[in-house]
Motif scaffolding. Sequence first.
Motif, PDB file in Angstrom:
ATOM      1  N   ILE A  24       0.808  -1.188  -0.261  1.00  0.00           N
ATOM      2  CA  ILE A  24      -0.113   0.135   0.020  1.00  0.00           C
ATOM      3  C   ILE A  24       1.033   1.369   0.066  1.00  0.00           C
ATOM      4  O   ILE A  24       2.043   1.071   0.324  1.00  0.00           O
ATOM      5  N   SER A  25       0.138   2.366  -0.270  1.00  0.00           N
ATOM      6  CA  SER A  25       1.131   3.761  -0.440  1.00  0.00           C
ATOM      7  C   SER A  25       1.486   4.223   0.936  1.00  0.00           C
ATOM      8  O   SER A  25       0.874   3.923   1.844  1.00  0.00           O
ATOM      9  N   TYR A  30       0.076   6.760   6.341  1.00  0.00           N
ATOM     10  CA  TYR A  30      -0.139   7.805   7.154  1.00  0.00           C
ATOM     11  C   TYR A  30      -1.606   8.002   7.505  1.00  0.00           C
ATOM     12  O   TYR A  30      -1.884   8.618   8.657  1.00  0.00           O
ATOM     13  N   ASP A  31      -2.598   7.540   6.452  1.00  0.00           N
ATOM     14  CA  ASP A  31      -4.003   7.770   6.789  1.00  0.00           C
ATOM     15  C   ASP A  31      -4.420   6.964   7.921  1.00  0.00           C
ATOM     16  O   ASP A  31      -5.335   7.342   8.871  1.00  0.00           O
ATOM     17  N   LEU A  32      -3.831   5.711   7.723  1.00  0.00           N
ATOM     18  CA  LEU A  32      -4.028   4.813   8.994  1.00  0.00           C
ATOM     19  C   LEU A  32      -3.588   5.221  10.065  1.00  0.00           C
ATOM     20  O   LEU A  32      -4.134   4.783  11.424  1.00  0.00           O
ATOM     21  N   ILE A  33      -2.472   5.878  10.408  1.00  0.00           N
ATOM     22  CA  ILE A  33      -1.788   6.371  11.414  1.00  0.00           C
ATOM     23  C   ILE A  33      -2.660   7.315  12.070  1.00  0.00           C
ATOM     24  O   ILE A  33      -3.061   7.422  13.145  1.00  0.00           O
ATOM     25  N   ASN A  34      -2.989   8.495  11.041  1.00  0.00           N
ATOM     26  CA  ASN A  34      -3.816   9.631  11.684  1.00  0.00           C
ATOM     27  C   ASN A  34      -5.304   9.016  12.074  1.00  0.00           C
ATOM     28  O   ASN A  34      -6.060   9.971  12.907  1.00  0.00           O
ATOM     29  N   LYS A  40       2.062   4.648  15.738  1.00  0.00           N
ATOM     30  CA  LYS A  40       3.537   5.286  15.313  1.00  0.00           C
ATOM     31  C   LYS A  40       4.356   5.456  16.338  1.00  0.00           C
ATOM     32  O   LYS A  40       3.858   6.270  17.217  1.00  0.00           O
ATOM     33  N   ILE A  41       5.681   5.049  16.110  1.00  0.00           N
ATOM     34  CA  ILE A  41       6.519   5.303  17.435  1.00  0.00           C
ATOM     35  C   ILE A  41       7.579   5.941  16.703  1.00  0.00           C
ATOM     36  O   ILE A  41       8.031   5.542  15.664  1.00  0.00           O
TER      37      ILE A  41
END
Length: 66
Positions: A24-25, A30-34, A40-41
Amino acid sequence: MTQTYTVEQALFSIEQACLYLGRISRTKIYDLINSGELQKIKIGSSSFIPRTSLDAFIDQKRSHAH
């Protein structure tokens, strides 16, 4: 006698996480993190995704697929 130990990777770079989740991109990572779906560490200026977070995400998606 020499002992050999296998250590599983605990943290994945953003690029490695992209590959781990099926190429995946970075934007999607970053969308999944946000959205809180991935953890995220930060270590210094580097960002990592724990394997446990990636595996939990996969398990959650798998359970919703039925």
